[in-house]
Design an enzyme around this catalytic site. Structure first.
Site, PDB file in Angstrom:
ATOM      1  N   LYS A   1       0.628  -1.166   0.024  1.00 26.53           N
ATOM      2  CA  LYS A   1      -0.363   0.246  -0.152  1.00 26.53           C
ATOM      3  C   LYS A   1       0.493   1.196  -0.015  1.00 26.53           C
ATOM      4  CE  LYS A   1      -4.251   1.607   2.200  1.00 26.53           C
ATOM      5  NZ  LYS A   1      -3.384   2.962   2.103  1.00 26.53           N
TER       6      LYS A   1
ATOM      7  N   CYS B   1      30.632  10.970  39.653  1.00 28.54           N
ATOM      8  CA  CYS B   1      29.238  10.242  39.238  1.00 28.54           C
ATOM      9  C   CYS B   1      28.602   8.879  38.953  1.00 28.54           C
ATOM     10  CB  CYS B   1      28.879  10.740  37.923  1.00 28.54           C
ATOM     11  SG  CYS B   1      27.219  11.020  37.251  1.00 28.54           S
TER      12      CYS B   1
ATOM     13  N   CYS C   1      24.832  13.477  39.683  1.00 26.48           N
ATOM     14  CA  CYS C   1      25.539  14.138  40.479  1.00 26.48           C
ATOM     15  C   CYS C   1      25.980  15.009  41.210  1.00 26.48           C
ATOM     16  CB  CYS C   1      26.951  13.127  40.196  1.00 26.48           C
ATOM     17  SG  CYS C   1      27.926  14.234  38.928  1.00 26.48           S
TER      18      CYS C   1
ATOM     19  N   LYS D   1      -2.920  -2.408   7.385  1.00 22.48           N
ATOM     20  CA  LYS D   1      -1.916  -1.728   7.593  1.00 22.48           C
ATOM     21  C   LYS D   1      -1.109  -2.052   8.375  1.00 22.48           C
ATOM     22  CE  LYS D   1      -2.974   2.497   7.397  1.00 22.48           C
ATOM     23  NZ  LYS D   1      -3.712   3.315   6.812  1.00 22.48           N
TER      24      LYS D   1
HETATM   25  S1  IVH Z   1      -6.707  -0.383  -4.524  1.00 21.80           S
HETATM   26  C1  IVH Z   1     -11.232   0.423  -5.274  1.00 21.80           C
HETATM   27  N1  IVH Z   1      -3.760  -1.215  -4.065  1.00 21.80           N
HETATM   28  O1  IVH Z   1      -4.903   3.815  -0.392  1.00 21.80           O
HETATM   29  C2  IVH Z   1     -10.413   0.322  -4.271  1.00 21.80           C
HETATM   30  N2  IVH Z   1      -4.641   1.274  -3.872  1.00 21.80           N
HETATM   31  O2  IVH Z   1      -7.000   3.965   2.063  1.00 21.80           O
HETATM   32  C3  IVH Z   1      -8.962   0.533  -5.179  1.00 21.80           C
HETATM   33  N3  IVH Z   1      -3.443   2.534  -2.057  1.00 21.80           N
HETATM   34  O3  IVH Z   1      -7.200   5.702  -2.282  1.00 21.80           O
HETATM   35  C4  IVH Z   1      -7.800   1.699  -4.219  1.00 21.80           C
HETATM   36  N4  IVH Z   1      -1.434   1.521  -2.420  1.00 21.80           N
HETATM   37  O4  IVH Z   1      -4.468   5.998  -3.037  1.00 21.80           O
HETATM   38  C5  IVH Z   1      -5.170  -0.160  -3.875  1.00 21.80           C
HETATM   39  N5  IVH Z   1      -2.155  -0.991  -4.560  1.00 21.80           N
HETATM   40  C6  IVH Z   1      -2.832  -0.356  -4.123  1.00 21.80           C
HETATM   41  C7  IVH Z   1      -2.747   1.114  -2.799  1.00 21.80           C
HETATM   42  C8  IVH Z   1      -3.797   1.881  -2.257  1.00 21.80           C
HETATM   43  C9  IVH Z   1      -2.318   3.036  -1.805  1.00 21.80           C
HETATM   44  C10 IVH Z   1      -4.108   3.701  -1.810  1.00 21.80           C
HETATM   45  C11 IVH Z   1      -5.361   4.226  -2.993  1.00 21.80           C
HETATM   46  C12 IVH Z   1      -6.543   4.457  -2.422  1.00 21.80           C
HETATM   47  C13 IVH Z   1      -6.489   3.980  -0.693  1.00 21.80           C
HETATM   48  C14 IVH Z   1      -7.144   3.934   0.257  1.00 21.80           C
END
Ligand code: IVH
Length: 678
Positions: free
Chosen positions: A117, A434, A413, A316
């Site tokens: 992500k 110390c 000290c 996350k």
């Molecule tokens: S899929 C309909 N894949 O995370 C779902 N999103 O918290 C489309 N993001 O708005 C998102 N890496 O900006 C997807 N590998 C990834 C991602 C990703 C970052 C972001 C994206 C999304 C947000 C959601």
């Protein structure tokens, strides 16, 4: 004038080649030509386009930059809404999501695509007939801002799709981000120019992309990772997410290298854990893993809630940065007396643990970041690293925030604290007294070249200090056998040996004793010079800075340290206690004439058991001797260790006196006590 056909064809060829090399370089990270050659192609294309402007097309690689600044961002309605993702923060939450997916599909096990992500900015990039025609931010998911000219400046975004088989209309969606390395470079550059820096790569990416002037965006190190699609017309995409991403890459649309396909939740969790471990090694910030049901038909069966797909989840990572308040700043004293400021924080969850204190490194750092007590701050804890205060949120500073001062006295000290001009580290001058410095001091005190107490090692010192048996180095001389027998791993025999070693150490030299005290800046050579110059401890203790500076090799910094040490009443008490315990040495008259080995030349050959060659050289030089690397008739002595080289033969041939290690040590001891050589 009509454009000659040959030129038209050449321009086409150049564009194809440049696009291909862009792709190799920016998408695949594996260029096949050197930069100069690439530049040459680009130059040729620019020249031809300048000559025949009618040949310029918007997808030409020369056209990434140069668009004029916009007055405002135009709004764009997304044909298909850009949804968000649901989050889970722990394994239980993730397994729960997997269960819901399995139930939804009526399957025992589901095939998932896992990917990073990315922590950046979602964008939609629209290709019509393979040409980039529009790019937009996510906005509220329904309406975003048009940023086509900005996105065009990102080198890894193709202006024209490569290969074949792409749909007539393809809306690729992905994340624009700034690599960590680029972010650091950018901030350094901004700082150099005296401009405001960015707080983190995500802000830097957002700030760079949402620039009305695309020429600024063009100078920012932005990158993209595509992870999905929106509108698709006039063509079909493969059946699986992973296969779509593979096709994307063939078309020049870069996706995460770290993508994976797994079966079932166990493999997914394992991938998550691997990525969490690798997180710090990757050149982009990721704030978790995204898992998607890999088969598109299964995605369709699961469908969407109001705000997010049911077929995808963001699992996350623990956040590495969090906001909290500085409740206080305390000073920790390390083994060398260095004072380190530590921010006491309102406890906050960051990097997977609760953090209630963070290092501020030193006073200069506090000034630079302008951290005050009461401030709201960003704290960061990445991996196993000690949490640190990254920056202050000045906008939230309360009126009663207090400036942090370097304490004048050691918080442990009470001794004076000094911070030499130009140094970042402030130190306690409490020295032997110390407790925070005690362990390190004791080890130094007992070391071979100082008081030489055999057997007093680290484990033992830890125990002695932790149990309160030794509160200053003098206490070593008051230890009883019973006390020693009460320690871990201490038998009758070793207790006896230690007591004997302690007893033996009482007879020493002034030079060793001075060195053992561990006065800053006073190493072995300086201690020897001081001992000789003044002849007695009392004379050294009462010497003024000027008198100290009259000693060869003693400058203002060393003199100040010596004075500061002997100004501390605690240090004087400890010295007294040592003398009362029976520590003694021979004192003599001040010897301010030539040094004992002045005019003598030594050559060292072979290895010594008791010291390195470098140490031997330093000690000889401190006594005024010259150390040479070749033997001649003028050489006074050749010191012969193990496995001597040809120098030994030469010494014998020339009749130069040789010293074995024992004789050499005798000579050193004699000279260091200021006695002339026999
Ligand atoms: S899929 C309909 N894949 O995370 C779902 N999103 O918290 C489309 N993001 O708005 C998102 N890496 O900006 C997807 N590998 C990834 C991602 C990703 C970052 C972001 C994206 C999304 C947000 C959601």
């Amino acid at each position: 004038m009509a454009v000659p056909e040959s030129i038209r064809r050449r321009v086409e060829v150049l564009r194809k080649e440049i696009d291909y090399h862009n792709y190799r370089y920016y998408v695949l990270d594996s260029p096949v030509i050197p930069d100069v050659e690439y530049d040459r192609l680009m130059e040729e294309l620019k020249r031809l386009e300048a000559q025949y402007p009618e040949l310029i097309t918007p997808d030409s690689p020369t056209q990434r930059v140069g668009a004029p600044p916009a007055k405002e961002f135009r709004q764009v309605r997304h044909a298909i809404p850009m949804l968000s993702l649901d989050n889970v923060f722990d394994e239980a939450g993730f397994r729960d999501w997997d269960r819901r997916v399995r139930e939804g599909l009526g399957q025992e096990e589901v095939e998932y695509a896992g990917e990073p992500k990315f922590d950046g900015l979602a964008v939609s990039v629209l290709y019509r007939d393979g040409l980039l025609v529009q790019a937009a931010t996510r906005g509220d998911g329904y309406v975003g801002e048009e940023i086509t000219n900005n996105v065009r400046t990102i080198k890894s975004v193709p202006l024209r799709l490569m290969g074949e088989g792409w749909p007539r209309v393809l809306e690729a969606r992905g994340e624009v981000y700034m690599p960590k390395s680029g972010f650091e470079r950018l901030n350094r550059e901004l700082e150099r120019r005296g401009e405001k820096t960015f707080a983190n790569p995500r802000n830097a990416a957002a700030g760079s992309l949402r620039q009305l002037d695309p020429n600024i965006t063009a100078q920012r190190p932005l990158d993209i990772a595509f992870y999905g699609f929106g509108l698709v017309e006039g063509g079909r995409l493969p059946e699986r997410h992973s296969e779509i991403m593979d096709r994307f890459r063939e078309w020049g649309l870069k996706s995460a290298r770290e993508r994976i396909v797994v079966r079932g939740v166990e493999q997914a969790v394992a991938y998550y854990r691997r990525m969490l471990e690798r997180r710090d090694q990757l050149d982009y910030e990721m704030d978790g893993c995204v898992f998607k049901v890999n088969r598109i038909d299964e995605q369709e069966r699961l469908g969407y809630t109001a705000r997010a797909p049911r077929w995808a989840i963001a699992y996350k990572f623990p956040a590495e940065e969090a906001i909290t308040r500085v409740l206080d700043v305390v000073w920790q004293v390390g083994r060398t007396g260095a004072l380190t400021p530590v921010a006491k924080l309102e406890p906050v969850h960051v990097g997977g643990v609760t953090v209630s204190s963070a290092t501020l490194h030193n006073i200069d750092e506090i000034r630079r970041k302008d951290v005050r007590i009461g401030d709201w701050v960003w704290v960061r804890r990445a991996g196993e690293v000690i949490p640190e205060v990254v920056r202050v949120i000045v906008e939230r500073r309360p009126a009663d925030a207090r400036v942090v001062e370097l304490p004048k006295r050691c918080p442990v000290c009470g001794s004076e604290v000094i911070k030499p001009e130009g140094e970042a580290i402030a130190r306690c001058t409490g020295g032997l007294y110390c407790p925070a410095q005690l362990k390190g001091r004791i080890l130094h005190f007992a070391s071979r070249r100082a008081m030489d107490i055999d057997g007093l090692g680290e484990k033992l010192v830890d125990q002695l200090v932790d149990r309160g048996l030794v509160k200053d180095v003098a206490d070593i001389y008051y230890l009883t056998k019973d006390q020693l027998l009460g320690l871990e791993r201490m038998g009758e025999k070793s207790a006896q040996n230690l007591l004997e070693a302690i007893e033996r150490s009482k007879r020493t030299t002034l030079a060793r004793f001075l060195y053992a005290l561990g006065i800053r800046e006073v190493g072995e050579a300086t201690a020897a010079t001081l001992a000789r110059h003044f002849g007695s401890l009392n004379r050294i203790m009462s010497a003024s800075e000027d008198e100290l500076m009259a000693v060869p090799d003693v400058g203002p910094v060393v003199a100040a340290q010596i004075r500061a040490f002997f100004r501390q009443p605690h240090n004087l008490e400890v010295i007294d206690k040592l003398k009362k315990a029976g520590v003694h040495w021979e004192e003599g008259e001040p010897q301010q004439g030539p040094k004992p080995l002045e005019g003598e030349t030594f050559v060292l050959t072979g290895a010594l058991d008791s010291m390195t060659r470098e140490e031997a050289k330093e000690r000889l030089e401190a006594l005024g001797a010259k150390v040479s690397s070749s033997v001649s008739r003028k050489t006074s002595y050749v010191v012969v260790g193990h496995d001597p080289g040809s120098k030994y033969d030469k010494a014998k041939a020339l009749g130069v006196p040789t010293l074995d290690e024992a004789a050499f040590l005798d000579l050193l001891a004699q000279a260091e006590q200021g006695r002339p050589l026999d």
